[in-house]
Design an enzyme around this catalytic site. Structure first.
Site, short mmCIF file in Angstrom:
data_model
loop_
_atom_site.label_atom_id
_atom_site.label_comp_id
_atom_site.label_asym_id
_atom_site.label_seq_id
_atom_site.Cartn_x
_atom_site.Cartn_y
_atom_site.Cartn_z
N LYS A 169 -43.96 -22.12 5.24
CA LYS A 169 -42.85 -21.35 5.80
C LYS A 169 -41.81 -21.04 4.71
O LYS A 169 -41.36 -19.90 4.59
CB LYS A 169 -42.16 -22.15 6.91
CG LYS A 169 -40.84 -21.55 7.38
CD LYS A 169 -40.16 -22.41 8.43
CE LYS A 169 -39.29 -23.49 7.90
NZ LYS A 169 -37.93 -23.07 7.48
N ASN A 170 -41.46 -22.05 3.91
CA ASN A 170 -40.39 -21.86 2.94
C ASN A 170 -40.78 -20.98 1.76
O ASN A 170 -39.93 -20.59 0.96
CB ASN A 170 -39.87 -23.21 2.44
CG ASN A 170 -38.99 -23.89 3.47
OD1 ASN A 170 -38.72 -23.32 4.54
ND2 ASN A 170 -38.54 -25.10 3.17
N ARG A 230 -30.85 -19.17 8.67
CA ARG A 230 -30.02 -19.21 7.49
C ARG A 230 -30.62 -18.45 6.31
O ARG A 230 -29.92 -17.75 5.58
CB ARG A 230 -29.84 -20.69 7.13
CG ARG A 230 -28.72 -20.99 6.26
CD ARG A 230 -28.74 -22.43 5.85
NE ARG A 230 -28.52 -22.48 4.43
CZ ARG A 230 -27.35 -22.35 3.88
NH1 ARG A 230 -26.28 -22.21 4.61
NH2 ARG A 230 -27.21 -22.36 2.58
N CYS A 255 -24.26 -25.42 10.26
CA CYS A 255 -25.65 -25.66 10.57
C CYS A 255 -25.80 -27.12 10.94
O CYS A 255 -25.00 -27.95 10.54
CB CYS A 255 -26.49 -25.33 9.35
SG CYS A 255 -28.16 -25.93 9.43
N ARG A 278 -23.81 -26.81 4.46
CA ARG A 278 -24.70 -25.86 3.77
C ARG A 278 -24.00 -24.55 3.39
O ARG A 278 -24.28 -23.48 3.94
CB ARG A 278 -25.92 -25.55 4.63
CG ARG A 278 -26.87 -26.70 4.74
CD ARG A 278 -28.07 -26.38 5.57
NE ARG A 278 -29.23 -26.01 4.76
CZ ARG A 278 -30.42 -25.73 5.30
NH1 ARG A 278 -30.59 -25.75 6.57
NH2 ARG A 278 -31.43 -25.44 4.53
N VAL A 298 -22.68 -21.24 0.98
CA VAL A 298 -23.41 -20.25 0.16
C VAL A 298 -22.63 -19.90 -1.11
O VAL A 298 -22.91 -18.91 -1.75
CB VAL A 298 -23.72 -18.95 0.96
CG1 VAL A 298 -24.80 -19.20 2.01
CG2 VAL A 298 -22.49 -18.36 1.58
N ASP A 355 -37.07 -32.63 3.08
CA ASP A 355 -37.76 -32.15 4.29
C ASP A 355 -38.82 -33.12 4.80
O ASP A 355 -39.43 -32.86 5.83
CB ASP A 355 -38.40 -30.77 4.03
CG ASP A 355 -37.35 -29.66 3.98
OD1 ASP A 355 -36.19 -29.92 4.33
OD2 ASP A 355 -37.71 -28.53 3.59
N ARG A 375 -40.35 -23.38 15.10
CA ARG A 375 -39.81 -22.67 13.93
C ARG A 375 -40.62 -23.01 12.68
O ARG A 375 -40.67 -22.19 11.76
CB ARG A 375 -38.35 -23.07 13.69
CG ARG A 375 -37.39 -22.51 14.72
CD ARG A 375 -35.97 -22.83 14.31
NE ARG A 375 -35.79 -22.56 12.89
CZ ARG A 375 -35.04 -23.30 12.08
NH1 ARG A 375 -34.38 -24.33 12.53
NH2 ARG A 375 -34.94 -23.00 10.82
C1 UD1 Z 1 -34.12 -24.89 1.21
C2 UD1 Z 1 -35.19 -25.09 2.26
C3 UD1 Z 1 -34.93 -26.36 3.07
C4 UD1 Z 1 -34.83 -27.55 2.12
C5 UD1 Z 1 -33.82 -27.27 1.01
C6 UD1 Z 1 -33.78 -28.36 -0.05
C7 UD1 Z 1 -35.91 -22.86 2.88
C8 UD1 Z 1 -35.96 -21.78 3.92
N1 UD1 Z 1 -35.18 -23.94 3.17
O1 UD1 Z 1 -32.89 -24.77 1.88
O2 UD1 Z 1 -36.03 -26.56 3.98
O3 UD1 Z 1 -34.42 -28.69 2.85
O4 UD1 Z 1 -34.12 -26.03 0.34
O5 UD1 Z 1 -35.03 -28.55 -0.60
O6 UD1 Z 1 -36.52 -22.74 1.84
N2 UD1 Z 1 -25.51 -25.84 -1.74
C9 UD1 Z 1 -24.19 -25.56 -2.05
N3 UD1 Z 1 -23.81 -24.26 -2.21
C10 UD1 Z 1 -24.70 -23.24 -2.09
C11 UD1 Z 1 -26.05 -23.52 -1.78
C12 UD1 Z 1 -26.43 -24.84 -1.62
O7 UD1 Z 1 -23.37 -26.47 -2.17
O8 UD1 Z 1 -24.29 -22.08 -2.24
C13 UD1 Z 1 -25.92 -27.24 -1.56
C14 UD1 Z 1 -26.42 -27.51 -0.13
O9 UD1 Z 1 -25.36 -27.77 0.76
C15 UD1 Z 1 -27.29 -28.72 -0.35
C16 UD1 Z 1 -27.90 -28.46 -1.75
O10 UD1 Z 1 -27.05 -27.51 -2.37
O11 UD1 Z 1 -26.52 -29.88 -0.40
C17 UD1 Z 1 -29.32 -27.92 -1.73
O12 UD1 Z 1 -29.39 -26.82 -0.86
P1 UD1 Z 1 -30.44 -25.64 -1.09
O13 UD1 Z 1 -31.48 -26.11 -2.08
O14 UD1 Z 1 -29.72 -24.40 -1.41
O15 UD1 Z 1 -31.12 -25.53 0.36
P2 UD1 Z 1 -31.60 -24.21 1.09
O16 UD1 Z 1 -32.05 -23.19 0.10
O17 UD1 Z 1 -30.60 -23.84 2.12
#
Ligand code: UD1
Length: 431
Positions: free
Chosen positions: A22-23, A102, A126, A131, A133, A316, A408
């Site tokens: 999925k990811n 997301r 979430c 989480r 951006v 995960d 999902r």
């Molecule tokens: C993706 C995966 C999710 C997995 C995660 C970590 C998908 C669709 N989802 O989520 O299943 O659990 O990677 O392996 O691929 N962060 C910030 N600022 C940002 C972005 C992230 O502080 O702008 C922080 C997040 O809060 C978290 C960490 O960075 O603590 C890692 O998040 P991230 O790797 O970005 O997760 P996702 O891409 O959302």
């Protein structure tokens, strides 16, 4: 809302085919926005998130078909899908769509790269922590994007086009790396990303983009270099196998006992998780077919794990491993370092009789001899499946409520487990 009923106590015996990830499928589908030509993806899992993204991409003008048929003509699993963004008709990603998933926020990068502008709703809070951006937006700003945040929307513009830059991520972010790569492939000049995520799904995206004519070097390393190109072409790409699904069923087999072949699972993508399962008492072997997990008779032993970016233990799989540890001998210490507040499964596992104490980002799990079935509530994707794993080993009946979370991320869950002898059924509950 559907529920899943499980009667525990059956050992698992058989073969489970592992689906496409999925990811990986989600960012690959979003990458279709980067070209006017058709991107064909094979091994795409039939999941609610994939269907939702099809709707979102359709909103931007992406033409979609699966196995050569048009949407709605075939209810079968979307094994091969074809996406064509010949003309992008709308650069706004509205709240109603982005709030449902997301990852759809990532469309911001290809929309900017192709159209020079995007208006994308913030994904908002979430169930697994805040989480944010901020790092995705930082990466885009480095590439020359000007932005304002107003009324819950990011209004982004690149009046002079995207321009290659140095992007240094202070923490590893998968979504940030996907976003930076998708923006930089069409930027003018050279981009260097440091502290990039090395997750296999990032590698899969970059590999596909290179087939489309992108110039990405250092894929799978923490320093990625990209030479921007003027345009990208279509491509054929097979989505890599789902390491999280494979790890989940490996833990299910370890917990319930038995002998299960995870067909198509790739051991290289699961190193640290397989090590932890082996230490816990299962026998894991790798064959040409995939990964075989056996546990017959021997008890489980407590193992400590701490989540970390790839190649560390994946966040995960944290909930699933915790389920396994609830019946292991001794105390296991499970540390969550990626997401705050990713312990919602703890109170539901406790309903099955698990002994778990939370201390900040650490869960201390004291193994019990046996769990007892009970009604439980699915809270998020990975948490829900941890309840399924625990229920397979528990005595008696468990009903997991709110299973849409499972739909999902886990393709044909009941069928896959049922084939191995588990007593699992879906109770459809209209209304
Ligand atoms: C993706 C995966 C999710 C997995 C995660 C970590 C998908 C669709 N989802 O989520 O299943 O659990 O990677 O392996 O691929 N962060 C910030 N600022 C940002 C972005 C992230 O502080 O702008 C922080 C997040 O809060 C978290 C960490 O960075 O603590 C890692 O998040 P991230 O790797 O970005 O997760 P996702 O891409 O959302």
């Amino acid at each position: 809302m559907d529920r899943i009923r499980i009667v525990g106590g059956q050992k698992l015996h058989g073969t489970i085919p592992i689906s496409g990830a999925k990811n990986a499928a989600l960012p690959l589908m979003i990458a279709s926005l980067l070209t006017r030509e058709t991107l064909s993806l094979q091994n795409v899992p039939a999941l609610a998130d994939v269907n939702m993204l099809v709707r979102i991409l359709g909103h931007h003008g992406v033409d979609y078909s699966q196995n050569g048929r048009r949407v709605g003509e075939d209810e079968h699993a979307a094994r091969a899908i074809h996406l064509c963004a010949r003309d992008i008709v709308d650069t706004t990603a509205p709240y109603e769509l982005v709030s449902k998933m997301r990852a759809s926020f990532w469309v911001i990068a290809p929309l900017l790269a192709r159209m020079g502008e995007a208006r994308v709703s913030l994904p908002g809070g979430c169930a697994i922590g805040t989480r944010p951006v901020d790092l995705l937006l930082m990466a885009l700003e480095k590439l020359g994007v000007e932005m304002e945040i107003e009324a819950g929307y990011v209004h982004a513009k690149a009046p002079k086009g995207l321009i290659g830059a140095e992007i240094a991520f202070p923490t590893v972010t998968v979504g940030g790396t996907h976003t930076a790569i998708m923006a930089a492939v069409l930027a003018k000049g050279h981009t260097v990303i440091t502290n990039a995520a090395r997750e296999p799904e990032v590698v899969d995206l970059a590999t596909c983009l290179n087939k489309m004519g992108a110039k990405i070097k250092g894929v799978g390393q923490s320093r990625v270099e990209i030479e921007g190109v003027g345009s990208l072409t279509g491509a054929y790409h097979r989505v890599l196998s789902d390491r999280i699904e494979a790890g989940t069923y490996a833990m299910a087999a370890a917990m319930a006992g038995g002998d299960v072949m995870l067909e198509g699972a790739e051991p290289d993508l699961l190193g640290s998780a397989l090590e932890a399962i082996t230490q816990a008492g299962a026998t894991v072997t790798t064959t040409n077919e995939g990964i075989r997990v056996q546990r017959n008779g021997a008890g489980l032993t407590a193992v400590d794990v701490s989540t970390a970016p790839f190649p560390g233990f994946p966040t995960d799989l944290q909930a699933q491993f915790m389920a396994l540890m609830t019946m292991a001998k001794g105390r296991s210490r499970i540390t969550e370092t990626i997401f705050e507040n990713r312990f919602m499964h703890v109170q539901e596992l406790a309903r099955l009789g698990a002994h778990i104490k939370l201390e900040g980002d650490v869960a201390l799990v004291d193994g019990v001899k046996m769990l007892q079935g009970a009604p439980v509530m699915a809270t998020d994707l990975r948490a829900s499946v941890s309840l399924v794993i625990a229920a397979l080993a528990a005595e008696g009946e468990t009903v997991v409520n709110r299973v849409y979370h499972l739909d999902r991320g886990f393709e044909h869950l009941e069928a896959k487990l049922g084939r191995c002898g588990a007593v699992v059924e879906r109770l459809s509950n209209p209304g």
